[in-house]
Design a protein around this motif. Sequence first.
Motif, PDB file in Angstrom:
ATOM      1  N   TYR A  49      -7.701  -3.725  -2.525  1.00  0.00           N
ATOM      2  CA  TYR A  49      -6.816  -4.883  -2.336  1.00  0.00           C
ATOM      3  C   TYR A  49      -6.534  -5.125  -0.860  1.00  0.00           C
ATOM      4  O   TYR A  49      -6.478  -6.275  -0.410  1.00  0.00           O
ATOM      5  CB  TYR A  49      -5.517  -4.626  -3.097  1.00  0.00           C
ATOM      6  N   ILE A  50      -6.387  -4.034  -0.095  1.00  0.00           N
ATOM      7  CA  ILE A  50      -5.972  -4.186   1.303  1.00  0.00           C
ATOM      8  C   ILE A  50      -6.985  -4.997   2.105  1.00  0.00           C
ATOM      9  O   ILE A  50      -6.650  -5.601   3.122  1.00  0.00           O
ATOM     10  CB  ILE A  50      -5.711  -2.800   1.951  1.00  0.00           C
ATOM     11  N   CYS A  51      -8.243  -5.053   1.650  1.00  0.00           N
ATOM     12  CA  CYS A  51      -9.249  -5.816   2.394  1.00  0.00           C
ATOM     13  C   CYS A  51      -9.026  -7.322   2.312  1.00  0.00           C
ATOM     14  O   CYS A  51      -9.727  -8.101   2.954  1.00  0.00           O
ATOM     15  CB  CYS A  51     -10.648  -5.437   1.955  1.00  0.00           C
TER      16      CYS A  51
ATOM     17  N   ASN B  25      -8.753  -0.403   7.046  1.00  0.00           N
ATOM     18  CA  ASN B  25      -7.447  -0.171   7.660  1.00  0.00           C
ATOM     19  C   ASN B  25      -7.060  -1.377   8.500  1.00  0.00           C
ATOM     20  O   ASN B  25      -7.772  -1.717   9.440  1.00  0.00           O
ATOM     21  CB  ASN B  25      -7.494   1.062   8.573  1.00  0.00           C
ATOM     22  N   PRO B  26      -5.933  -2.018   8.188  1.00  0.00           N
ATOM     23  CA  PRO B  26      -5.515  -3.162   9.003  1.00  0.00           C
ATOM     24  C   PRO B  26      -5.380  -2.765  10.478  1.00  0.00           C
ATOM     25  O   PRO B  26      -5.036  -1.636  10.798  1.00  0.00           O
ATOM     26  CB  PRO B  26      -4.154  -3.531   8.415  1.00  0.00           C
ATOM     27  N   ARG B  27      -5.680  -3.719  11.359  1.00  0.00           N
ATOM     28  CA  ARG B  27      -5.557  -3.484  12.801  1.00  0.00           C
ATOM     29  C   ARG B  27      -4.153  -3.833  13.262  1.00  0.00           C
ATOM     30  O   ARG B  27      -3.487  -4.676  12.658  1.00  0.00           O
ATOM     31  CB  ARG B  27      -6.550  -4.367  13.562  1.00  0.00           C
TER      32      ARG B  27
ATOM     33  N   GLU C 204      -2.876   1.002  -3.644  1.00  0.00           N
ATOM     34  CA  GLU C 204      -3.640   0.184  -2.701  1.00  0.00           C
ATOM     35  C   GLU C 204      -3.229   0.381  -1.242  1.00  0.00           C
ATOM     36  O   GLU C 204      -3.881  -0.166  -0.349  1.00  0.00           O
ATOM     37  CB  GLU C 204      -3.520  -1.295  -3.083  1.00  0.00           C
ATOM     38  N   SER C 205      -2.150   1.119  -0.990  1.00  0.00           N
ATOM     39  CA  SER C 205      -1.733   1.359   0.402  1.00  0.00           C
ATOM     40  C   SER C 205      -2.868   2.062   1.135  1.00  0.00           C
ATOM     41  O   SER C 205      -3.452   3.017   0.621  1.00  0.00           O
ATOM     42  CB  SER C 205      -0.488   2.238   0.421  1.00  0.00           C
ATOM     43  N   CYS C 206      -3.184   1.608   2.350  1.00  0.00           N
ATOM     44  CA  CYS C 206      -4.290   2.242   3.078  1.00  0.00           C
ATOM     45  C   CYS C 206      -3.864   3.578   3.658  1.00  0.00           C
ATOM     46  O   CYS C 206      -4.690   4.373   4.055  1.00  0.00           O
ATOM     47  CB  CYS C 206      -4.820   1.318   4.167  1.00  0.00           C
ATOM     48  N   GLY C 207      -2.540   3.800   3.749  1.00  0.00           N
ATOM     49  CA  GLY C 207      -2.056   5.114   4.166  1.00  0.00           C
ATOM     50  C   GLY C 207      -1.802   5.289   5.653  1.00  0.00           C
ATOM     51  O   GLY C 207      -1.445   6.364   6.098  1.00  0.00           O
ATOM     52  N   GLN C 208      -1.986   4.232   6.436  1.00  0.00           N
ATOM     53  CA  GLN C 208      -1.782   4.376   7.888  1.00  0.00           C
ATOM     54  C   GLN C 208      -0.324   4.540   8.282  1.00  0.00           C
ATOM     55  O   GLN C 208      -0.019   5.240   9.235  1.00  0.00           O
ATOM     56  CB  GLN C 208      -2.293   3.130   8.618  1.00  0.00           C
ATOM     57  N   CYS C 209       0.586   3.825   7.598  1.00  0.00           N
ATOM     58  CA  CYS C 209       2.001   3.868   8.005  1.00  0.00           C
ATOM     59  C   CYS C 209       2.785   4.692   6.996  1.00  0.00           C
ATOM     60  O   CYS C 209       2.683   4.460   5.791  1.00  0.00           O
ATOM     61  CB  CYS C 209       2.635   2.482   8.047  1.00  0.00           C
TER      62      CYS C 209
ATOM     63  N   THR D 110       6.134  -1.769   9.042  1.00  0.00           N
ATOM     64  CA  THR D 110       4.759  -1.339   8.820  1.00  0.00           C
ATOM     65  C   THR D 110       3.789  -2.195   9.630  1.00  0.00           C
ATOM     66  O   THR D 110       4.157  -3.249  10.147  1.00  0.00           O
ATOM     67  CB  THR D 110       4.386  -1.461   7.324  1.00  0.00           C
ATOM     68  N   ILE D 111       2.547  -1.729   9.712  1.00  0.00           N
ATOM     69  CA  ILE D 111       1.521  -2.428  10.502  1.00  0.00           C
ATOM     70  C   ILE D 111       1.161  -3.768   9.869  1.00  0.00           C
ATOM     71  O   ILE D 111       1.031  -4.769  10.540  1.00  0.00           O
ATOM     72  CB  ILE D 111       0.241  -1.559  10.616  1.00  0.00           C
ATOM     73  N   CYS D 112       1.009  -3.779   8.558  1.00  0.00           N
ATOM     74  CA  CYS D 112       0.578  -5.020   7.900  1.00  0.00           C
ATOM     75  C   CYS D 112       1.598  -5.396   6.829  1.00  0.00           C
ATOM     76  O   CYS D 112       2.471  -4.606   6.474  1.00  0.00           O
ATOM     77  CB  CYS D 112      -0.829  -4.846   7.309  1.00  0.00           C
ATOM     78  N   PRO D 113       1.493  -6.602   6.301  1.00  0.00           N
ATOM     79  CA  PRO D 113       2.514  -7.060   5.336  1.00  0.00           C
ATOM     80  C   PRO D 113       2.426  -6.418   3.950  1.00  0.00           C
ATOM     81  O   PRO D 113       3.225  -6.766   3.088  1.00  0.00           O
ATOM     82  CB  PRO D 113       2.256  -8.561   5.228  1.00  0.00           C
ATOM     83  N   LEU D 114       1.501  -5.483   3.706  1.00  0.00           N
ATOM     84  CA  LEU D 114       1.483  -4.864   2.380  1.00  0.00           C
ATOM     85  C   LEU D 114       2.795  -4.128   2.121  1.00  0.00           C
ATOM     86  O   LEU D 114       3.290  -4.084   0.994  1.00  0.00           O
ATOM     87  CB  LEU D 114       0.294  -3.909   2.197  1.00  0.00           C
ATOM     88  N   GLY D 115       3.367  -3.556   3.176  1.00  0.00           N
ATOM     89  CA  GLY D 115       4.650  -2.874   3.022  1.00  0.00           C
ATOM     90  C   GLY D 115       5.718  -3.825   2.479  1.00  0.00           C
ATOM     91  O   GLY D 115       6.418  -3.512   1.512  1.00  0.00           O
ATOM     92  N   ASP D 116       5.809  -5.011   3.093  1.00  0.00           N
ATOM     93  CA  ASP D 116       6.776  -6.015   2.620  1.00  0.00           C
ATOM     94  C   ASP D 116       6.458  -6.420   1.189  1.00  0.00           C
ATOM     95  O   ASP D 116       7.357  -6.584   0.358  1.00  0.00           O
ATOM     96  CB  ASP D 116       6.723  -7.284   3.485  1.00  0.00           C
TER      97      ASP D 116
HETATM   98  S1  SF4 Z   1       1.615  -1.379   5.539  1.00  0.00           S
HETATM   99 FE1  SF4 Z   1       0.518   0.188   6.747  1.00  0.00          FE
HETATM  100  S2  SF4 Z   1      -0.040   1.785   5.238  1.00  0.00           S
HETATM  101 FE2  SF4 Z   1       0.547  -0.040   4.092  1.00  0.00          FE
HETATM  102  S3  SF4 Z   1      -1.407  -1.047   3.738  1.00  0.00           S
HETATM  103 FE3  SF4 Z   1      -0.532  -1.996   5.601  1.00  0.00          FE
HETATM  104  S4  SF4 Z   1      -1.393  -0.812   7.299  1.00  0.00           S
HETATM  105 FE4  SF4 Z   1      -1.770   0.367   5.417  1.00  0.00          FE
END
Ligand code: SF4
Lengths: 167, 450
Positions: B169-171, B187-189, B353-358, B399-405
């Motif tokens: 999903y993260i892609c 991994n989102p930039r 689906e979290s990429c795990g970076q944050c 977080t780095i990308c809006p998936l967190g939100d």
């Molecule tokens: S919020 Fe961070 S850990 Fe979650 S998907 Fe985005 S970059 Fe990955």
Amino acid sequence: MIVTFSADMLAQFAEIVARYPEKRQKSALLPILHIVQAEYGWLSVDAMDKVAAYLAIQPIEVYEVATFYTMYFLEPKGKYVLEICRTGPCCLVGAERIIKHVENRLGVKEGEVTEDGLFSWRGVECMAACGFGPVLQIGPDYTFYENLTEDGVDQLLEQLKEKAQQI
Amino acid sequence: MARKLLLTHIDVPGIEGFEVYRQQGGYRAVEKAVKTMTPDDVVEEVKKSGLRGRGGAGFPTGMKWSFLAKPEGVARYLVCNADESEPGTFKDRYLMTKIPHALIEGMIVSSYALGANTSYIYVRGEMMPQIRILEKAIAEAKAAGFLGKNILGKGYDLEIYVQPGGGAYICGEETALLESLEGKRGNPRIKPPFPAVAGLYGCPTVVNNVESIAATVPIINDGGEEYAKIGIERSTGTKLISASGNLVKPGVYEIELGLPVEEFIYSDEYCGGIANGKRLKAVVAGGSSVPILPANLVFKTANGENRLMTYESLADGGFQTGTMMGSGGFIAYDEDQCIVRNTWNFTRFYHHESCGQCSPCREGTGWMEKVLHNIESGKGSMEEIDLLWDIQRKIEGNTICPLGDAAAWPVAAAIRHFRDEFEWHITHPEEAQKRNFGLAHYAEPRQPVV
Ligand code: SF4
Ligand SMILES: Cc1cc2nc3c(=O)[nH]c(=O)nc-3n(C[C@H](O)[C@H](O)[C@H](O)COP(=O)(O)O)c2cc1C
Ligand code: FES
């Protein structure tokens, strides 16, 4: 599993690499892994190493990708892997019932292979068909089945068993 | 209100093939753009149209295009986002299956506007059948001279390639998509730099949703001003809505923006009402990431105005009493559905689906999943509702990308509007467990439907 890529596969690889600018051949990694998995059913370490050699990248770069994405199988699966959507919208129209039914019919847990080697099943996330749920797909062509019922699942399993005998 | 621009010819037999698509007026936009307009003219028309990105964020497409850096001698890319994985969203798959040439034509027009000579359509890997359909459409367009070298004899070269994803999903997040297209993990930039400056292979890149790109075709055919006349205020044009859940007629509908939500749900032209004569309990209007609304806030805003299918009206009241248009993934819940279970399901999705970076996203989503599972199966405590609230608040914005939100908002909204249902699970542990697997009459439906 030790593999040797056929001339046909190598031709497909080359056609894909030509889609990207020079020195960007790594972009071909995901598409090539799909071709390899379609051929052998899963991605063995040897297969991944040979993809790395073909693309002139490190094996670790292939492992990283193969472990990150959910579509790649790192161990052998049944001939037919039933991937059933388990996400919210499909659950509103009975996906959980269908998953239970598949589990009962096949008599194996998620990820396991039936004794005859024909079937595996697993829950997957939303497959962009929520209005036609419950849905399942079967690789490597990702044939799609919509508006599933218990009867429909039974029929599908019978069809697949027959198909397997014909091959 | 039944204005159609994208799905006009959906029922014409053979419309998936080049011949019929062309007979129905297809590829006129390419002819018009390449033969009579400069690339800047095309950008100008898209700006005038007021088109807003259909992938979820609603960012004005023309403005996004005008940010594209144009350094001398550096390639520029258009990448189409066909990753469509947001739960509740299935319009892009539908469009690509039924009218693939609408996307290919839009890709050519948009690539021309941006000065891209190579463009990619990143399709989620599970959509192998759609990938084959698009590849066929590309070959047909090429054979007819609308793609390839020296298009229509005007000196413009363009190749379009279809790229499969690998199941993530993260892609769908644009920078993760670009990483994936480069053959890496999704991994989102960290932004900046934005893709408009450094995107694919470090080159200036525009990422647009399938529907946004397809919408450029009617915009070029009819002109941006005509397009802007459709819809209301800053919600111009038409929108594809994916309708799912407990509806009489779920499916993909093209609506003119401004349609009342009530009409969309109950009119026979659209969803035809709630299935099995049940009452409506709640709606998720824009894909799983947007706040859920209880029935009493679906048809009317908190101010008592009619709720319309527009970016503004759906967002009216902020997150307290409103939601978002998002991707147009419209999920309807009948009175039997369990909000706690649905929230747990969505949270499980985001954790998976979290990429795990944050760490807030990686750990927070897993923690919320566990707590929600506890509550849902009747093992929770009242404090855990507050704990959930606390966790989601600490993920949001950190977080780095809006998936967190996207993971935090559905939890917050469920607690905000359905707290009594969470409490019911805690005070009725036995019933909650008994009904753990089935779909049960839990709390009272929020509101009799108008
Ligand atoms: S919020 Fe961070 S850990 Fe979650 S998907 Fe985005 S970059 Fe990955
Ligand atoms: C986690 C996540 C998933 C996303 N998934 C999609 C998607 O599947 N399709 C899409 O078009 N946009 C998706 N987006 C939005 C894209 O990042 C991007 O904003 C969009 O493709 C831009 O196109 P548009 O301006 O035409 O809407 C997603 C964003 C996030 C944060
Ligand atoms: S939730 Fe099953 S396809 Fe979307």
